[in-house]
Design an enzyme around this catalytic site. Structure first.
Site, PDB file in Angstrom:
ATOM      1  N   GLY A 187       0.791  -1.224   0.000  1.00 59.85           N
ATOM      2  CA  GLY A 187       0.000   0.000   0.000  1.00 59.85           C
ATOM      3  C   GLY A 187       0.821   1.270   0.000  1.00 59.85           C
ATOM      4  N   SER A 188       0.196   2.375   0.358  1.00 58.30           N
ATOM      5  CA  SER A 188       0.755   3.707   0.522  1.00 58.30           C
ATOM      6  C   SER A 188       0.016   4.722  -0.328  1.00 58.30           C
ATOM      7  CB  SER A 188       2.254   3.766   0.268  1.00 58.30           C
ATOM      8  OG  SER A 188       2.771   4.894   0.938  1.00 58.30           O
ATOM      9  N   ARG A 189       0.704   5.451  -1.225  1.00 60.04           N
ATOM     10  CA  ARG A 189       0.060   6.600  -1.852  1.00 60.04           C
ATOM     11  C   ARG A 189       0.642   6.884  -3.234  1.00 60.04           C
ATOM     12  NH1 ARG A 189      -0.231  12.501   1.143  1.00 60.04           N
ATOM     13  NH2 ARG A 189       0.127  13.799  -0.671  1.00 60.04           N
TER      14      ARG A 189
END
Length: 224
Positions: A187-189
């Protein structure tokens, strides 16, 4: 659904740990504490399945349209604002940020077809992905895609959990809309920096699908 190649090693390690811990549980715990042994088995199985889900690629129909910018990632839109880009453009851009939770699909896709004119990895911190400073201070990989006279920067950003960014693009490559741009493990952005005046087609807190939902629309073919 298929499993992404970036997950093969992680899944193999997780499976090995699952087997070893359950063997230990079976030989040393199950006889005296069978309920505890079952709890361990179920908990480890859920964790293994969760790790496998990190690397899934679901079957879906992608959106193709040269006049539209397609979402490069699954997740929730957490930022839509005008920013000053200090990395590449050195001027104002519209930033749209998509937060990817551990439950989201983690493959990143090209938002439109074009040429890669910039691709650079930056070492950095591991602030939580929703921290505004994560865009400029976290570990990240930035690429700029060019179509016509228009350039757009796509930034993969690591977070507190995601510390492994994979990017497949090199300067000079010709890429197609929705082909794989890269992968962020766990995940993350992803930030997208658009030219001022671009019509943004998403709203804050909207949940989007990479390769499917329209992020933005060019103002007109002649202005690209």
């Amino acid at each position: 659904m298929t499993i992404h190649k970036e997950g093969y090693k992680s899944i193999a390690i997780a499976t090995l740990v699952f087997v070893l811990l359950n063997l230990i549980s079976f030989f040393f715990i199950s006889a005296s504490l069978p309920l505890l042994s079952w709890i361990i088995f179920i908990a480890l199985l859920v964790l293994l399945l969760f790790i496998i889900s990190f690397f899934r690629i679901p079957n879906r129909t992608h959106t193709f349209d040269e006049n539209k910018v397609i979402c490069p990632a699954d997740g929730k839109v957490v930022v839509i604002e005008e920013v000053f880009d200090e990395e590449y453009f050195h001027d104002k851009r519209i930033q749209v940020s998509i937060f990817m939770s551990p439950a989201n699909v983690h493959v990143n896709r090209n938002p439109f077809s074009g040429e890669v004119v910039y691709s650079t990895y930056h070492k950095g911190k591991f602030l939580v992905a929703w921290n505004p400073k994560s865009s400029t201070e976290n570990e990240r990989h930035s690429v700029v895609l060019k179509t016509g006279n228009t350039e757009v920067l796509v930034k993969q950003i690591a977070g507190a959990v995601a510390k492994r960014i994979v990017n497949y693009l090199k300067p000079g490559m010709k890429v197609k809309q929705n082909d794989e741009l890269g992968f962020i493990k766990f995940g993350s952005r992803v930030d997208v920096l658009l030219p001022l005046g671009t019509k943004v087609n998403v709203s804050l807190n909207q949940v989007v699908k990479g390769g499917v939902d329209v992020l933005a629309m060019w103002r007109g073919e002649g202005e690209r």
